[in-house]
Design a protein around this motif. Sequence first.
Motif, mmCIF file in Angstrom:
data_model
loop_
_atom_site.group_PDB
_atom_site.id
_atom_site.type_symbol
_atom_site.label_atom_id
_atom_site.label_comp_id
_atom_site.label_asym_id
_atom_site.label_seq_id
_atom_site.Cartn_x
_atom_site.Cartn_y
_atom_site.Cartn_z
ATOM 1 N N TYR A 50 0.953 -1.127 -0.073
ATOM 2 C CA TYR A 50 0.071 0.055 0.000
ATOM 3 C C TYR A 50 0.813 1.259 0.058
ATOM 4 C CZ TYR A 50 -4.322 -2.544 0.039
ATOM 5 O OH TYR A 50 -5.449 -3.562 -0.192
ATOM 6 N N HIS A 51 2.191 1.118 -0.525
ATOM 7 C CA HIS A 51 3.170 2.245 -0.428
ATOM 8 C C HIS A 51 3.068 3.089 0.791
ATOM 9 C CE1 HIS A 51 4.083 1.358 -4.565
ATOM 10 N NE2 HIS A 51 3.136 0.928 -4.761
ATOM 11 N N ALA A 52 3.105 2.310 1.786
ATOM 12 C CA ALA A 52 3.138 2.970 3.230
ATOM 13 C C ALA A 52 4.184 3.819 3.337
ATOM 14 C CB ALA A 52 3.033 1.940 4.398
ATOM 15 N N LEU A 53 3.991 5.052 4.051
ATOM 16 C CA LEU A 53 5.087 6.000 4.443
ATOM 17 C C LEU A 53 6.101 4.953 5.281
ATOM 18 C CD1 LEU A 53 3.116 9.346 5.533
ATOM 19 C CD2 LEU A 53 4.376 8.883 3.333
ATOM 20 N N SER A 54 5.760 4.312 6.185
ATOM 21 C CA SER A 54 6.489 3.633 6.978
ATOM 22 C C SER A 54 5.892 2.449 7.523
ATOM 23 C CB SER A 54 7.056 4.596 8.088
ATOM 24 O OG SER A 54 6.027 4.866 9.033
ATOM 25 N N ALA A 55 6.719 1.604 7.983
ATOM 26 C CA ALA A 55 6.478 0.365 8.641
ATOM 27 C C ALA A 55 7.333 0.408 10.123
ATOM 28 C CB ALA A 55 6.414 -1.117 8.355
#
Length: 400
Positions: free
Chosen positions: A251-256
């Motif tokens: 989901y093209h997250a900014l970060s994990a």
Amino acid sequence: MKTLWHNCHAASMVGGRYSIIENAAILTDGPLIEWIGAAHAAPPADATQVDLGGAWVTPGLIDCHTHTVFGGNRSGEFEQRLQGVSYAEIAAAGGGIASTVRATRAATADELFASARRRLVSLLRDGVTTVEMKSGYGLDLANERKLLQVIRRLGEELPVTVRATCLAAHALPPEYAGQADAYIDHICTQMLPALAEEGLVDAVDAFCEYLAFSPEQVERLFKVAQGLDLPVKLHAEQLSSLHGSTLAARYHALSADHLEFMTEDDAQAMAAAGTVAVLLPGAFYFLRETQLPPMEALRKHGVQIAIASDLNPGTSPALSLRLMMNMACTLFRMTPEEALAGVTLHAATALGMQASHGSLEAGKHADFVAWDIDRPADLAYWLGGELNKRVVRHGALVSI
Ligand code: DI6
Ligand code: FE
């Protein structure tokens, strides 16, 4: 109104990595950096001169993962854990996140503001100029709104740039005991659309863990966030490996964030998506964890690594981001240069702010700290405490 800040060295972070300019000067024009480089090459300008006395200038520090706003505290649980009671046992007995939810619901917005303000001031005294804060101790619409409004107000009343993250999917509220799917539905159909509509949400986060929400539930939330045009982040692989970080990358997250139990495949997926790994050494330390995040896999695949405080009452009552830099070095074997990039450059990317923050470059915000230190590594060396420094935000000196 231009200012030439001179007689300094700069850890500029230009070029997407730790980098320095010795004998530097910085020309600011109002809130922005107009020019930075070697002092002898400074362009002629009608500017106020500020002599920084040989200081090292870094970008303003960015704490990209905090839960600063909450009611009560859990020092009693800390004592219990020291007696051998586990975090999971405390939670099962009605403590843990649930006890902070009770205290947060019982507190007024003004009370939450006052206690969060004190904690935030500690972070700012440590050179922080940008901070992310999560909701997640309200767990119903009215109380999540109350937290997010307090977060907005902190950004209005204190000299700090604030990003608000909705973490309604932090834990199951008592009203939904045994009905996690129904609670996720409620967030997706009621809470998040309303809070987003009110302009209170900059990003959406969830706690993906066996004792919180499953990857399937998180994915439903991410789809709704995407539909609302909100970027996502994820608490993933803190206590077990569910591959939430790979889901976040999809989901093209900014970060994990956390990531102690992530695999090399997860690291590869994050690198390909540009999802930042936010490591939280305070929580690792405070829970006396032993599983280290896979530093070599992260480095090998070129994942950007940020460091944050995770400031929260249960697992990381951390009031100093520089102490987290130290812990990232001592516990996770990061270098002081990596730790500094982790609280500036990569922390900015973890908030989607890399175009305007995180490094000292022409066109970016003039948010920086001039530290009276001998070497940049000194920032990760001292165990917290207040260092002599001047903080500049939007081109002007701030006092906290
Ligand atoms: N991971 C954590 O470490 C904190 N939240 C989360 O998702 C714990 C929060 C707490 O115990 O209050
Ligand atoms: Fe957290």
